[in-house]
Design a protein around this motif. Structure first.
Motif, short mmCIF file in Angstrom:
data_model
loop_
_atom_site.label_atom_id
_atom_site.label_comp_id
_atom_site.label_asym_id
_atom_site.label_seq_id
_atom_site.Cartn_x
_atom_site.Cartn_y
_atom_site.Cartn_z
N ALA A 1 53.14 39.85 -14.08
CA ALA A 1 54.01 39.65 -15.32
C ALA A 1 54.43 40.11 -15.63
N ASN A 2 54.28 41.36 -15.93
CA ASN A 2 54.91 42.36 -16.46
C ASN A 2 56.04 41.82 -16.01
N ILE A 3 56.86 41.91 -14.62
CA ILE A 3 58.23 41.74 -14.79
C ILE A 3 58.83 40.19 -15.00
N VAL A 4 57.76 39.19 -14.67
CA VAL A 4 58.58 38.21 -15.14
C VAL A 4 58.77 37.99 -16.76
N GLY A 5 57.52 38.79 -17.65
CA GLY A 5 57.51 38.16 -19.23
C GLY A 5 59.45 39.61 -19.54
N ALA A 6 58.90 40.71 -19.04
CA ALA A 6 59.67 41.83 -19.56
C ALA A 6 61.26 41.82 -19.02
N LEU A 7 61.63 41.02 -17.85
CA LEU A 7 62.37 41.21 -17.68
C LEU A 7 63.63 38.91 -18.03
N SER A 8 62.86 38.81 -18.55
CA SER A 8 63.18 37.57 -19.03
C SER A 8 63.26 37.31 -20.38
N TRP A 9 62.71 37.85 -21.05
CA TRP A 9 62.89 38.64 -22.92
C TRP A 9 63.93 39.64 -22.51
N GLY A 10 64.30 40.47 -22.10
CA GLY A 10 65.23 41.87 -22.36
C GLY A 10 66.72 41.24 -21.89
N VAL A 11 66.76 40.64 -20.73
CA VAL A 11 67.83 40.64 -20.12
C VAL A 11 68.47 38.38 -20.69
N LEU A 12 67.29 37.84 -20.87
CA LEU A 12 67.41 36.72 -22.15
C LEU A 12 68.02 37.28 -23.03
N ILE A 13 67.20 37.76 -24.30
CA ILE A 13 67.93 37.46 -25.97
C ILE A 13 69.14 38.63 -25.56
N THR A 14 69.11 39.33 -24.71
CA THR A 14 70.75 40.73 -24.99
C THR A 14 71.68 39.39 -24.41
N VAL A 15 71.88 38.85 -23.28
CA VAL A 15 72.78 38.10 -23.30
C VAL A 15 73.18 36.76 -23.64
N ILE A 16 72.35 36.01 -25.02
CA ILE A 16 72.37 35.00 -25.69
C ILE A 16 73.47 35.87 -26.66
N GLY A 17 72.53 36.97 -27.03
CA GLY A 17 73.62 37.69 -28.03
C GLY A 17 74.88 37.96 -27.30
N TYR A 18 75.63 38.28 -26.36
CA TYR A 18 76.40 38.58 -25.29
C TYR A 18 77.34 36.84 -25.58
N PHE A 19 77.17 35.79 -25.21
CA PHE A 19 77.80 34.65 -25.29
C PHE A 19 77.96 34.60 -26.52
#
Length: 227
Positions: A148-166
């Protein structure tokens, strides 16, 4: 936040910039920093870092985003093991009415959603801080927490950072990026409100049961006295 990060980048360079962002994400949960300054360790930090990466050629989203995800996973791991090691007193000693209120909400949230609470809590400021130690205190099996930690933390961390990038690098994608960011924020708010509402309902039900038990006890005592 993006302006502050830009100043930081100009002062320290790319490597230290990465380390500062990752360190803040890690400290947000591992050291309870997110309780007091969630805007510096949460969504706004990631979105701002993503935007800055998209506007500076010396920064790479391929370095920043995975590092954010790993830092988030490690921060939750520390919280989980502290909760398992020190138990409920680890949270009880945290001072402040607001802090204790957040802990109670997180405990109820964990009771309601179990495995999913660890995933969803990453998108809720108070949840991402309190859920990992509560999972450890509650005896959640480590491998369940880890997945659960991997799913939540990776999706949150990578998703929001990449959204800001694009949002920064591609004008055509920018409206979509902002729309996705808005949806993520909305989901966070809805999840938090839902947990709060369910918690209030449960507390009211418990109070009502307590009042009913007290009334029955008084009736029994009155009947005994009359006899």
């Amino acid at each position: 936040m993006a302006h502050d990060l830009a100043n930081l980048l100009g002062d320290v360079g790319p490597i230290v910039f990465y380390l500062v962002v990752w360190g803040l994400v890690f400290a947000g949960t591992a050291l309870f920093v997110g309780v007091f300054i969630p805007f510096i360790t949460g969504d706004s930090l990631l979105f701002g870092a993503g935007i800055l990466t998209g506007t500076h050629d010396d920064l790479s989203i391929w370095i920043l985003a995975p590092g954010v995800g790993i830092a988030a996973v490690l921060g939750d791991q520390v919280g989980f093991w502290l909760g398992r090691r020190f138990g409920r007193p680890y949270l009880t000693k945290r001072n402040g009415r607001w802090v204790q209120g957040g802990i109670r909400r997180a405990e109820r949230f964990y009771e309601l959603f179990g495995w999913w609470s660890v995933v969803i809590s990453r998108y809720i400021p108070w949840g991402r801080v309190f859920i990992p130690p509560i999972a450890g205190i509650s005896g959640m099996k480590y491998w369940r927490f880890l997945t659960a930690n991997i799913v939540g933390a990776l999706s949150w961390g990578v998703l929001i950072t990449v959204i800001g990038y694009f949002a920064a690098v591609n004008p055509a994608v920018r409206p979509i990026a902002y729309a996705v960011a808005s949806v993520v924020i909305a989901i966070s708010i809805v999840a938090g409100i839902r947990a709060w509402v369910l918690d209030r309902r449960t507390r009211r039900a418990v109070e009502a049961d307590g009042e009913a038990d007290a009334a029955v006890e008084l009736d029994a005592k009155a009947a005994t006295a009359e006899s």
